[in-house]
Design a protein around this motif. Structure first.
Motif, PDB file in Angstrom:
ATOM      1  N   UNK A  16       0.792  -1.225   0.000  1.00  0.00           N
ATOM      2  CA  UNK A  16       0.000   0.000   0.000  1.00  0.00           C
ATOM      3  C   UNK A  16       0.817   1.265   0.000  1.00  0.00           C
ATOM      4  N   UNK A  17       2.153   1.166   0.127  1.00  0.00           N
ATOM      5  CA  UNK A  17       3.000   2.359   0.113  1.00  0.00           C
ATOM      6  C   UNK A  17       3.105   2.919  -1.307  1.00  0.00           C
ATOM      7  N   UNK A  18       3.102   4.225  -1.378  1.00  0.00           N
ATOM      8  CA  UNK A  18       3.203   4.861  -2.689  1.00  0.00           C
ATOM      9  C   UNK A  18       4.560   4.596  -3.314  1.00  0.00           C
ATOM     10  N   UNK A  19       4.554   4.260  -4.600  1.00  0.00           N
ATOM     11  CA  UNK A  19       5.800   4.014  -5.317  1.00  0.00           C
ATOM     12  C   UNK A  19       6.478   5.340  -5.654  1.00  0.00           C
ATOM     13  N   UNK A  20       7.743   5.504  -5.287  1.00  0.00           N
ATOM     14  CA  UNK A  20       8.477   6.712  -5.686  1.00  0.00           C
ATOM     15  C   UNK A  20       8.871   6.607  -7.157  1.00  0.00           C
ATOM     16  N   UNK A  21       8.490   7.593  -7.958  1.00  0.00           N
ATOM     17  CA  UNK A  21       8.739   7.571  -9.396  1.00  0.00           C
ATOM     18  C   UNK A  21       9.723   8.663  -9.789  1.00  0.00           C
ATOM     19  N   UNK A  22      10.407   8.444 -10.884  1.00  0.00           N
ATOM     20  CA  UNK A  22      11.324   9.458 -11.407  1.00  0.00           C
ATOM     21  C   UNK A  22      10.563  10.741 -11.746  1.00  0.00           C
ATOM     22  N   UNK A  23       9.313  10.590 -12.209  1.00  0.00           N
ATOM     23  CA  UNK A  23       8.521  11.758 -12.588  1.00  0.00           C
ATOM     24  C   UNK A  23       8.252  12.676 -11.403  1.00  0.00           C
ATOM     25  N   UNK A  24       8.245  12.121 -10.191  1.00  0.00           N
ATOM     26  CA  UNK A  24       8.007  12.947  -9.012  1.00  0.00           C
ATOM     27  C   UNK A  24       9.131  13.960  -8.794  1.00  0.00           C
ATOM     28  N   UNK A  25      10.312  13.666  -9.319  1.00  0.00           N
ATOM     29  CA  UNK A  25      11.456  14.563  -9.167  1.00  0.00           C
ATOM     30  C   UNK A  25      11.686  15.418 -10.415  1.00  0.00           C
ATOM     31  N   UNK A  26      10.695  15.459 -11.312  1.00  0.00           N
ATOM     32  CA  UNK A  26      10.834  16.250 -12.521  1.00  0.00           C
ATOM     33  C   UNK A  26      11.615  15.581 -13.627  1.00  0.00           C
ATOM     34  N   UNK A  27      11.947  14.303 -13.466  1.00  0.00           N
ATOM     35  CA  UNK A  27      12.674  13.548 -14.485  1.00  0.00           C
ATOM     36  C   UNK A  27      11.670  12.900 -15.439  1.00  0.00           C
ATOM     37  N   UNK A  28      12.146  12.377 -16.587  1.00  0.00           N
ATOM     38  CA  UNK A  28      11.238  11.680 -17.500  1.00  0.00           C
ATOM     39  C   UNK A  28      10.481  10.556 -16.811  1.00  0.00           C
ATOM     40  N   UNK A  29       9.207  10.395 -17.166  1.00  0.00           N
ATOM     41  CA  UNK A  29       8.372   9.368 -16.548  1.00  0.00           C
ATOM     42  C   UNK A  29       8.730   7.983 -17.071  1.00  0.00           C
ATOM     43  N   UNK A  30       9.245   7.903 -18.327  1.00  0.00           N
ATOM     44  CA  UNK A  30       9.470   6.598 -18.961  1.00  0.00           C
ATOM     45  C   UNK A  30      10.912   6.466 -19.435  1.00  0.00           C
ATOM     46  N   UNK A  31      11.286   5.220 -19.724  1.00  0.00           N
ATOM     47  CA  UNK A  31      12.611   4.965 -20.284  1.00  0.00           C
ATOM     48  C   UNK A  31      12.506   4.853 -21.801  1.00  0.00           C
ATOM     49  N   UNK A  32      13.550   4.353 -22.438  1.00  0.00           N
ATOM     50  CA  UNK A  32      13.594   4.301 -23.901  1.00  0.00           C
ATOM     51  C   UNK A  32      12.632   3.270 -24.488  1.00  0.00           C
ATOM     52  N   UNK A  33      12.024   2.416 -23.629  1.00  0.00           N
ATOM     53  CA  UNK A  33      11.034   1.455 -24.101  1.00  0.00           C
ATOM     54  C   UNK A  33       9.619   1.845 -23.657  1.00  0.00           C
ATOM     55  N   UNK A  34       9.447   3.087 -23.226  1.00  0.00           N
ATOM     56  CA  UNK A  34       8.159   3.616 -22.759  1.00  0.00           C
ATOM     57  C   UNK A  34       7.689   2.946 -21.469  1.00  0.00           C
ATOM     58  N   UNK A  35       8.611   2.348 -20.708  1.00  0.00           N
ATOM     59  CA  UNK A  35       8.258   1.764 -19.423  1.00  0.00           C
ATOM     60  C   UNK A  35       8.386   2.816 -18.330  1.00  0.00           C
ATOM     61  N   UNK A  36       7.403   2.890 -17.451  1.00  0.00           N
ATOM     62  CA  UNK A  36       7.467   3.830 -16.334  1.00  0.00           C
ATOM     63  C   UNK A  36       8.580   3.407 -15.394  1.00  0.00           C
ATOM     64  N   UNK A  37       9.379   4.377 -14.943  1.00  0.00           N
ATOM     65  CA  UNK A  37      10.550   4.061 -14.125  1.00  0.00           C
ATOM     66  C   UNK A  37      10.395   4.634 -12.724  1.00  0.00           C
ATOM     67  N   UNK A  38      11.062   3.958 -11.764  1.00  0.00           N
ATOM     68  CA  UNK A  38      11.025   4.430 -10.385  1.00  0.00           C
ATOM     69  C   UNK A  38      12.078   5.509 -10.172  1.00  0.00           C
ATOM     70  N   UNK A  39      12.219   5.951  -8.931  1.00  0.00           N
ATOM     71  CA  UNK A  39      13.120   7.068  -8.653  1.00  0.00           C
ATOM     72  C   UNK A  39      14.592   6.701  -8.857  1.00  0.00           C
ATOM     73  N   UNK A  40      14.897   5.407  -9.001  1.00  0.00           N
ATOM     74  CA  UNK A  40      16.260   5.001  -9.282  1.00  0.00           C
ATOM     75  C   UNK A  40      16.492   4.749 -10.772  1.00  0.00           C
ATOM     76  N   UNK A  41      15.449   4.987 -11.586  1.00  0.00           N
ATOM     77  CA  UNK A  41      15.570   4.788 -13.025  1.00  0.00           C
ATOM     78  C   UNK A  41      15.272   3.385 -13.492  1.00  0.00           C
ATOM     79  N   UNK A  42      14.810   2.517 -12.600  1.00  0.00           N
ATOM     80  CA  UNK A  42      14.500   1.145 -12.977  1.00  0.00           C
ATOM     81  C   UNK A  42      13.074   1.008 -13.474  1.00  0.00           C
ATOM     82  N   UNK A  43      12.842   0.219 -14.541  1.00  0.00           N
ATOM     83  CA  UNK A  43      11.482   0.050 -15.058  1.00  0.00           C
ATOM     84  C   UNK A  43      10.613  -0.772 -14.115  1.00  0.00           C
TER      85      UNK A  43
END
Length: 836
Positions: free
Chosen positions: A753-780
């Motif tokens: 139930x904990x909120x997932x930290x996403x790269x988009x929350x820090x103003x970084x791109x929401x997705x990687x080069x395969x359009x996969x949403x990435x977490x705050x560490x850049x992992x899909x």
């Protein structure tokens, strides 16, 4: 079972025709405008218009419009001779005769949009065009839509403020009563033109009536309708033969004696329709009574493209059905070739949904109920095989292969990409679900922008042109497709015209998905998603109509919710070393506020009273350049002097070129090997400005001898110590922040139930080069994909793009092709893996 024709008025009976003929023979008067005509004119003025003003009977309403428009268009010059090129402003939703009459009077129709509720001319559009075109508009010709008692005080105001002529096309209104209970237009200081055609409520076979509260105006029009003779057989005015025959006038007197009973009966039928069809949209009306010719009603938007089938079903049930006025003026070839047509998104939608049900003298209340039920049954027969929502809500844990959250341009672009490889039926059958807040997919917010696109007309048309699905391919010839195609070769397409094509495309995609056991949930929103198992997500969905919330399981989720310009970003934004909020001190707008419909009005309000306003635009994006272009071409124009607009940007402004040779041919050499796309050979394929923004950049950089616009100054911010940039912001009357977009967030939670930290929350791109949403560490994150504005995707490899590019690439063409297919391939592969 008795057939109910669409239009079957009750003209005088044969015996009355013979009586009329005998009276004419006995009188010895065979010329027009004799005693019977005058008797009718006096009678109708007294009975319907309370004795106010005067009336003129004419051969037909089109002749009446021609006379009145010809006269009114000379108001600005104090006579009857309109200026060369004078425009006649009129709404899109009216009969062709309105525009034809203006054309025969020597004027060019200027077609504007309509009000979404009463379907008459949009007041804001009329005022905007009167201000934009000024004295070029000689006459305004509003239509009293379907017999409605429209607001005439508005046109009295226009006449006084702008000195413009006014003629009311009230073809269907003879018998309509205003709020005071007298005939519509009784006291009007201008001409109000009615029809007595066989299809109207006041039916005498053929004929027209011009009424005005201005007796002298009617006297002048009478002379114009008699070859321009004023008291002698010498033409002193422009004229035609518009007279009503005596025999027709006698029939009109007969009709006048019974019109109250006829109109009252039709009003009862109108109320019966409204009461029997509470879930359908009807016209918002004014006045005490309308002289109803037929019953206009709108189909629900999500099934409007099935109108032909619905009409066929209604008529098979023994009920006549029409489509007044579809196509509207702006969709008819002659006017497209000869008139000036403004964007008409409301008229496009209304006309595309319009049906006309019968109201006749011979119908009973039971007949009206039967006709209404025929419509309801025909619509239900269309909806039942398409609407799978109930089965979804009660699916008992059925797992969707993919849920697309957001049915705007990006979400539907992914579906369009699937059609190009013939994959959409398989994707739908695998368990596709689309969730959209609005009542249809396709359009999103794009049609709300009052600007031209940064994509060509060709880009929008490639989504449907030659598509393997015939229903999509036919959209090229749809009015919305033709409207976009009209801009091929131009610097973009007005987004108000792109919206209807995207909505029409969305309708067809919806049908394909549902026909292949997929689900499109409109009127719903996704509240969030939670990981509930290996390769499995639970999406919480709320139905907007009643707030009902349910859970839907899915193996994959595509977030296509779009982007926005959050206000909280401004609080932390720094420009040239200083806080933007402090520098702008209450004079700050974001570019999205300016570019959407009504945005220019906000700018004008802020700058009211500024004789030489100063504007600072911050940013180097397409939004920044498009904002400046909008301000430069605004109507009415802003009082912009030399250097009135300053663009503050950090990166160099670079134009797009199709080749190195094209760039060199214009003397542009500010690029190197890393700025050339290795796939296409384009220069600045991703970083370069295109279309209207590119044109402005080329001028401002003086490329190939172009002359910069003196009203615009460029300043590249040098760093935190740039005092010039700070001074430009501090000294501006208006500051516009064009700082790009952030993705619209959707809460994502892990198993606990904990909120997932996403790269988009820090103003970084929401997705990687395969359009996969990435977490705050850049992992899909497995099973999560992102697409659309602000997702942050950067093309690579076979998709092309210059290696020097940094930032994000947003483009409908990319979404409809390689990017959309990139996601589909991954989703289909995961489905196959799950099945194995």
């Amino acid at each position: 079972m008795k057939r109910l024709p669409l239009i079957a008025p009750n003209p005088p009976r044969l015996s009355e025709h013979l009586d009329a003929l005998r009276r004419v023979e006995a009188s010895g008067v065979f010329s027009n405008n004799g005693p019977e005509v005058r008797a009718f004119e006096v009678g109708v003025t007294d009975k319907l218009f309370g004795g106010h003003g005067a009336s003129l009977a004419v051969g037909n309403a089109t002749l009446g419009l021609m006379l009145a428009i010809r006269h009114a268009s000379g108001m600005r010059t104090g006579g009857l001779n309109p200026k060369q090129g004078t425009l006649a402003l009129m709404p899109a939703l009216t009969f062709a005769a309105t525009a034809q009459a203006a054309a025969w009077a020597g004027l060019t129709p200027l077609v504007c949009d309509i009000d979404p509720d009463d379907w008459g001319a949009c007041a804001l559009e009329e005022e905007r065009l009167l201000q934009r075109h000024g004295e070029r508009i000689g006459v305004v010709v509003p239509y009293a839509t379907f017999g409605n008692a429209i607001d005439l005080d508005r046109y009295v105001h226009f006449q006084r403020r702008y000195g413009v002529g006014i003629v009311i096309d009230a073809a269907s209104s003879l018998g309509t009563l205003d709020d005071s209970g007298i005939g519509f237009g009784a006291r009007a200081p201008f001409a109000v033109v009615h029809s007595m055609h066989a299809t109207k409520t006041f039916a005498v076979g053929e004929g027209g009536l011009i009424h005005s509260g201005d007796v002298d105006l009617i006297a002048t029009l009478r002379s114009m309708g008699n070859f321009g003779f004023e008291g002698s057989r010498n033409a002193t005015l422009p004229g035609i033969n518009a007279k009503l025959p005596e025999i027709t006038a006698i029939m009109a007197q007969t009709k006048l004696a019974e019109i109250d009973g006829i109109a009252n009966h039709r009003a009862v039928l109108e109320e019966t329709y409204r009461a029997t069809l509470p879930d359908f949209q009807f016209q918002a009306v004014s006045g005490r009574r309308r002289s109803m010719q037929f019953m206009p009603v709108l189909l629900p938007e999500h099934i409007a493209h099935h109108r032909d089938a619905i009409v066929e079903a209604i008529e098979a049930d023994g009920v006549g059905c029409g489509r007044y006025f579809s196509p509207h003026l702006g969709e008819q070839p002659w006017f497209q070739a000869t008139a000036m047509i403004e964007p008409t998104p409301v008229a496009d939608r209304i006309a595309g949904r319009m049906l006309s049900l019968p109201i006749t003298d011979a119908m009973s209340v039971a007949d009206a109920r039967r006709a209404a039920e025929a419509l309801a049954n025909a619509c239900a027969a269309i909806v039942r095989p398409l609407d799978r929502r109930a089965s979804v809500r009660g699916a008992g844990g059925k797992i969707a292969s993919v849920i697309v959250i957001g049915g705007g341009p990006a979400g539907t672009a992914m579906l369009t990409s699937a059609t190009k490889r013939g994959l959409l039926p398989d994707l739908a059958a695998s368990g596709l679900m689309v969730i959209e807040r609005g009542n249809a997919i396709g359009g999103g917010r794009l049609g709300r922008y009052a600007i031209t696109s940064d994509s060509t007309a060709q880009t929008f048309l490639t989504a449907v042109r030659g598509n393997v699905h015939p229903e999509l391919a036919r959209l090229v010839d749809h009015p919305a497709g033709r409207a976009v195609a009209a801009h091929e070769g131009a610097l973009g397409v007005p987004l108000t015209e792109v919206g209807p094509l995207l909505r029409a495309t969305g309708d067809r995609l919806t049908d394909i998905v549902r026909a292949n056991r997929g689900v499109v949930l409109t009127g719903h929103e996704a509240l969030g998603a939670k990981r509930v198992g290996e390769g499995l997500w639970s999406v919480q969905v709320r139905r907007l109509a009643d707030g009902h919330v349910f859970e839907q399981l899915a193996r994959n989720i595509v977030v296509a919710t779009g982007g926005h310009q959050p206000l909280d970003r401004l609080a932390t934004q720094r420009v040239a070393g200083a806080g933007l909020i402090e520098l702008a001190s209450g004079r700050l707008l974001q570019s999205d506020d300016v570019l959407t419909t009504g945005g220019f009005e906000k700018v004008a309000d802020i700058l009211t009273g500024k004789r030489a306003p100063k504007i600072a635009v911050i940013g180097g994006s397409t939004s920044a350049l498009t904002t400046i272009a909008l301000l430069l071409k605004s109507q009415p124009p802003l009082p912009l002097g030399a250097g009135a607009i300053t663009l503050l940007h950090r990166k160099p402004l670079r134009p797009f070129y199709h080749s190195v040779e094209a760039a060199h041919a214009e003397g542009f050499t500010d690029f190197g090997p890393d700025d050339i796309c290795p796939v296409s050979g384009f220069v600045y394929r991703l970083a370069g400005f295109r279309l209207e923004a590119r044109d402005l950049v080329l001028r401002m950089l003086g490329i190939d001898g172009r002359v910069p616009d003196p009203r615009v100054a460029l300043h590249r911010i040098t760093g935190d110590d740039d005092a010039v940039a700070r001074a430009a912001i501090a000294g501006a009357d208006l500051v516009i922040a064009a700082l790009g977009y952030r993705p619209i967030a959707m809460p994502l939670a892990d198993r606990d139930g904990a909120q997932m930290p996403l790269a988009a929350h820090d103003g970084k791109p929401m997705v990687d080069r395969h359009c996969r949403i990435v977490d705050d560490q850049g992992g899909p994150i497995p099973g999560l994909y992102g697409l659309g504005l602000a997702a942050g995707f950067v093309p690579w490899g076979a998709l092309g793009g210059e290696s020097s590019f940094s930032g994000q690439a947003n483009g409908l063409w990319l979404w409809q092709n390689d990017v959309g297919l990139m996601i589909i391939d991954q989703v289909m592969a995961s489905k196959a893996l799950a099945a194995a």
